[in-house]
Design a protein around this motif. Sequence first.
Motif, PDB file in Angstrom:
ATOM      1  N   LYS A 339      50.651  37.777  42.571  1.00 32.47           N
ATOM      2  CA  LYS A 339      51.308  37.134  41.431  1.00 32.47           C
ATOM      3  C   LYS A 339      52.550  36.430  41.954  1.00 32.47           C
ATOM      4  O   LYS A 339      53.200  36.904  42.886  1.00 32.47           O
ATOM      5  CB  LYS A 339      51.705  38.180  40.373  1.00 32.47           C
ATOM      6  CG  LYS A 339      50.522  38.763  39.619  1.00 32.47           C
ATOM      7  CD  LYS A 339      50.938  39.953  38.758  1.00 32.47           C
ATOM      8  CE  LYS A 339      51.747  39.549  37.556  1.00 32.47           C
ATOM      9  NZ  LYS A 339      52.002  40.710  36.660  1.00 32.47           N
ATOM     10  N   SER A 340      52.884  35.304  41.331  1.00 29.56           N
ATOM     11  CA  SER A 340      54.038  34.535  41.781  1.00 29.56           C
ATOM     12  C   SER A 340      55.336  35.197  41.338  1.00 29.56           C
ATOM     13  O   SER A 340      55.469  35.613  40.196  1.00 29.56           O
ATOM     14  CB  SER A 340      53.971  33.110  41.230  1.00 29.56           C
ATOM     15  OG  SER A 340      55.178  32.432  41.514  1.00 29.56           O
ATOM     16  N   GLU A 362      53.767  28.311  47.218  1.00 32.44           N
ATOM     17  CA  GLU A 362      52.505  27.561  47.289  1.00 32.44           C
ATOM     18  C   GLU A 362      51.401  28.405  46.665  1.00 32.44           C
ATOM     19  O   GLU A 362      51.216  29.572  47.034  1.00 32.44           O
ATOM     20  CB  GLU A 362      52.153  27.264  48.746  1.00 32.44           C
ATOM     21  CG  GLU A 362      50.797  26.576  48.931  1.00 32.44           C
ATOM     22  CD  GLU A 362      50.378  26.507  50.392  1.00 32.44           C
ATOM     23  OE1 GLU A 362      49.280  25.966  50.638  1.00 32.44           O
ATOM     24  OE2 GLU A 362      51.117  26.997  51.268  1.00 32.44           O
ATOM     25  N   GLU A 363      50.680  27.844  45.698  1.00 33.40           N
ATOM     26  CA  GLU A 363      49.571  28.567  45.066  1.00 33.40           C
ATOM     27  C   GLU A 363      48.284  28.292  45.837  1.00 33.40           C
ATOM     28  O   GLU A 363      47.980  27.148  46.182  1.00 33.40           O
ATOM     29  CB  GLU A 363      49.396  28.140  43.602  1.00 33.40           C
ATOM     30  CG  GLU A 363      48.275  28.893  42.895  1.00 33.40           C
ATOM     31  CD  GLU A 363      48.156  28.549  41.408  1.00 33.40           C
ATOM     32  OE1 GLU A 363      47.094  28.799  40.811  1.00 33.40           O
ATOM     33  OE2 GLU A 363      49.137  28.027  40.844  1.00 33.40           O
ATOM     34  N   CYS A 364      47.523  29.353  46.115  1.00 39.25           N
ATOM     35  CA  CYS A 364      46.266  29.241  46.853  1.00 39.25           C
ATOM     36  C   CYS A 364      45.157  29.956  46.086  1.00 39.25           C
ATOM     37  O   CYS A 364      45.418  30.693  45.126  1.00 39.25           O
ATOM     38  CB  CYS A 364      46.394  29.869  48.241  1.00 39.25           C
ATOM     39  SG  CYS A 364      47.810  29.291  49.213  1.00 39.25           S
ATOM     40  N   THR A 365      43.922  29.746  46.509  1.00 38.66           N
ATOM     41  CA  THR A 365      42.773  30.385  45.864  1.00 38.66           C
ATOM     42  C   THR A 365      41.941  31.108  46.909  1.00 38.66           C
ATOM     43  O   THR A 365      41.667  30.567  47.976  1.00 38.66           O
ATOM     44  CB  THR A 365      41.893  29.336  45.157  1.00 38.66           C
ATOM     45  OG1 THR A 365      42.687  28.622  44.210  1.00 38.66           O
ATOM     46  CG2 THR A 365      40.728  30.007  44.424  1.00 38.66           C
ATOM     47  N   GLN A 379      43.634  33.800  42.418  1.00 42.30           N
ATOM     48  CA  GLN A 379      44.797  33.109  42.953  1.00 42.30           C
ATOM     49  C   GLN A 379      45.671  34.059  43.767  1.00 42.30           C
ATOM     50  O   GLN A 379      45.718  35.257  43.502  1.00 42.30           O
ATOM     51  CB  GLN A 379      45.654  32.517  41.820  1.00 42.30           C
ATOM     52  CG  GLN A 379      45.193  31.162  41.325  1.00 42.30           C
ATOM     53  CD  GLN A 379      43.865  31.246  40.592  1.00 42.30           C
ATOM     54  OE1 GLN A 379      43.681  32.103  39.734  1.00 42.30           O
ATOM     55  NE2 GLN A 379      42.935  30.368  40.949  1.00 42.30           N
ATOM     56  N   TYR A 380      46.333  33.498  44.758  1.00 41.16           N
ATOM     57  CA  TYR A 380      47.393  34.225  45.454  1.00 41.16           C
ATOM     58  C   TYR A 380      48.466  33.210  45.813  1.00 41.16           C
ATOM     59  O   TYR A 380      48.283  31.991  45.675  1.00 41.16           O
ATOM     60  CB  TYR A 380      46.872  34.955  46.688  1.00 41.16           C
ATOM     61  CG  TYR A 380      46.349  34.078  47.803  1.00 41.16           C
ATOM     62  CD1 TYR A 380      47.126  33.798  48.926  1.00 41.16           C
ATOM     63  CD2 TYR A 380      45.072  33.548  47.762  1.00 41.16           C
ATOM     64  CE1 TYR A 380      46.642  33.015  49.968  1.00 41.16           C
ATOM     65  CE2 TYR A 380      44.574  32.758  48.789  1.00 41.16           C
ATOM     66  CZ  TYR A 380      45.365  32.496  49.882  1.00 41.16           C
ATOM     67  OH  TYR A 380      44.882  31.706  50.900  1.00 41.16           O
ATOM     68  N   TYR A 381      49.608  33.706  46.263  1.00 41.89           N
ATOM     69  CA  TYR A 381      50.770  32.845  46.445  1.00 41.89           C
ATOM     70  C   TYR A 381      51.413  33.130  47.801  1.00 41.89           C
ATOM     71  O   TYR A 381      51.520  34.277  48.225  1.00 41.89           O
ATOM     72  CB  TYR A 381      51.785  33.076  45.322  1.00 41.89           C
ATOM     73  CG  TYR A 381      51.182  32.825  43.962  1.00 41.89           C
ATOM     74  CD1 TYR A 381      51.252  31.590  43.352  1.00 41.89           C
ATOM     75  CD2 TYR A 381      50.470  33.848  43.311  1.00 41.89           C
ATOM     76  CE1 TYR A 381      50.662  31.353  42.109  1.00 41.89           C
ATOM     77  CE2 TYR A 381      49.861  33.629  42.090  1.00 41.89           C
ATOM     78  CZ  TYR A 381      49.961  32.374  41.492  1.00 41.89           C
ATOM     79  OH  TYR A 381      49.349  32.150  40.292  1.00 41.89           O
TER      80      TYR A 381
END
Length: 386
Positions: A339-340, A362-365, A379-381
């Motif tokens: 979570k961000s 930066e949001e990643c998948t 999602q991960y950050y």
Amino acid sequence: MDLDSHKRQRKATSESKSVDSNRKLKSEKAFERKDERLQFIHAVDVASLEHKCVPIMGASKEDVAIELQYPTLQRREKFELVWGKDKIDAVEASIRIVRLVAETYLTDAEAEPFTNQNNGFIRRLEKASNRNIQDLMGFKAALREYNETLLALVEDGVVSKNLDNLHELPPHLAAFILDQVYDRTVAPKVELLSKYENGTDYVYGELLHPFITKLLVEQTKMTSDQVFVDLGSGVGNVVLQAALEIGCESWGCEMMENACNLAEAQEKEFHARCLLWGLEPGEVHLERGDFRKNSSIHDALKRADVVLVNNKAFTSQLNDDLIRMFLDLKSGCKIISLKSFVADSKSSHNINDVGSTILEVEECTYPEGYVSWTNAGGQYYISTRK
């Protein structure tokens, strides 16, 4: 995957990324002499007739015992040729170990007796274990010859010399060793991890090996001279993977007693397994308790290059407390989270401002098959300390 495709994959990987030339893979101790005091959990201690498994390949009770040589001078592991649900598969494990030894520890020429498509050890083991034509004596004979051939190569210094020239560990070998550790320590007691409370900070979930390889090797490009910290490290899986695959100093902290006890068992087996495989991991430090109050973790965070927080189920208060801790991180430190810390820190406006002030996010998948609690992706950050 067959051996040739693994060889191609290994060479392609080496060419596509920079190799950590400072990484030392070889454990000197593993090749000096056999350590009769070395304690590890044999496969037979987990999967055997005593554990109500049934013989396979038409073996009688007197014929199920086998031993497997590792690429060091250390003693052989004991298996039984049995089957049981969720138990170690001795046949599959034997073939995998022979294959991993051939492709990682030997040159192509040295590996010829192992990999020859007609009469190599791998081919003979596969043919003997074929369900339609099971050949118990053929399987055991091939295994005996493998043991003797590998031990001779170890005693001649061939394996040790080859390891001196290696500076990176293939991810699939690291994953196999880590699975060996987990299968012998955590898996038999995995029900202890189900006693967690949803809606609290006491929820358990694991990030799987491919996810961690992607994060540490590909995205953050960690090297063996760096420091990794896992806040909420569970049974220690990621801490051990970082120490083995990267060779870095690796820290973890967990507050749930059952997970801490299993992490302790994993760490003990991990060091024994690394010795069996002739590998020198990075330093491992597994701390117990609340990471917010642990002075050793706070000191490690000040030096950390990568911090992992599987905060998918953390309360907003704990996430806010983490942002305060991140004030001590050095510039450029990477924080990986589920979570961000900027978008989700809404319990306090001031803390949210701190998150956006000190972190670039930066949001990643991640794809399916990367976490233990769902088959779906998510999602991960990756946050960088400004």
